[in-house]
Write an enzyme that holds these catalytic residues in place. Structure first.
Site: not given
Length: 314
Positions: A170, A182
């Site tokens: 992410h 992430e």
């Protein structure tokens, strides 16, 4: 004897570490599915850091627009990076662009890629169908990753036969500027895959953080409830929201207040995330629908992109 034992343990430990490192996938070739803002940003930073990239979308027109946006973004980066070297700036832009090719046929290009990063519409069925189809054409070693900000990575992984080579990756908008990535590990994601994605993120010049496959991962899980609490505190646009924004900027040191941030992210995007979480866990008080947000979205007031949200933009 103790010395010999310690040396033996160290030797075994070093060998194990070396073996684990040797097994990791060195990502050199990346396929990015989705030529929107996020996909184009991911393609840009990957190409700028020495990776070969194929950017995929449905039409040549979309891809042409994506490539134009990437070039404009690269020139801004180059202007700062090579402030006193215009020739170096031009060479940087040209070299990066030469590392990006485009295609409208994902299945035909994933056979030779190390990593597929998906950045298409936030729809579980659409994403799952894409991964299911590409799973048949990608090489055995190829890692699949989704850039989703709200959907469960495990559900997406289950649409493929490579659950151990599937994770979340992410990025944050704008990708060329935001340092955080992430990396989401599901219960099936192998350590080899996870560490390979950590290494890839670092190679992009990003700072990866490990996340569990829970709604919103880390940032959105903390951020969205905060934004919704601000809306519940001040449900209607007005002077009070300006005071709340100023309070959070001056009192908490945030660069943007909650209403400014909602308008920047998009009220429709925020509603989509909240609705998805509510569907997954309807009893969680943090995931309850927000009527005032729903009303603004129904009125097509999405924030900056529509010209009006909690604030008006001219």
């Amino acid at each position: 004897m103790a010395f010999v034992t310690r040396q033996f343990v160290r030797s075994m430990s070093s060998s194990s570490t070396a073996a684990a490192t040797a097994k990791k996938i060195l990502v050199k070739h990346v396929t990015v599915i989705g030529g929107g803002l996020m996909g184009a940003g991911i393609a840009q930073v990957a190409a700028a850091t020495g990776h070969t990239v194929v950017l995929v979308d449905q039409t040549e027109d979309i891809l042409a627009k994506s490539r134009k946006g990437i070039e404009e973004s690269l020139r801004k980066v180059a202007k700062k990076k090579f402030a006193e070297n215009p020739k170096g700036a031009d060479e940087f832009v040209a070299k990066t662009l030469s590392s990006i090719s485009t295609s409208t046929d994902a299945a035909s290009v994933v056979h030779s890629t190390d990593l597929v990063v998906e950045a298409i519409v936030e729809n579980l069925q659409v994403k799952s169908e894409l991964f299911k189809r590409l799973d048949k054409f990608a090489a055995e070693h190829t890692i699949f990753a989704s850039n989703t900000s709200s959907l469960q990575i495990t559900s997406l992984a289950n649409s493929t036969t490579r659950q151990d080579r599937f994770a979340g990756l992410h990025f944050f908008n704008p990708v060329p500027l935001m340092k955080l990535v992430e990396v989401i590990k599901t219960p099936m994601t192998s350590q080899k895959t996870f560490e390979s994605l950590l290494d890839f993120s670092r190679a992009l010049g990003k700072h990866p953080v490990a996340c569990k496959d829970t709604p919103g991962f880390i940032v959105n899980r903390l951020l969205v409830p905060y934004l919704m609490e601000a809306v519940r505190l001040c449900p209607r646009p007005g002077r009070e929201q300006q005071d709340i924004d100023m309070a959070m900027k001056l009192g908490a040191g945030y660069p943007m207040g909650p209403f400014e941030l909602l308008d920047y992210v998009g009220l429709d995007t925020t509603k989509f995330i909240l609705d998805g979480w509510h569907e997954m866990d309807s009893k969680n008080p943090l995931f309850q629908p927000c009527p005032s947000l729903d009303k603004l979205v129904a009125e097509k007031k999405f924030g900056k992109k529509s010209g009006e949200g909690f604030y008006k933009y001219k």
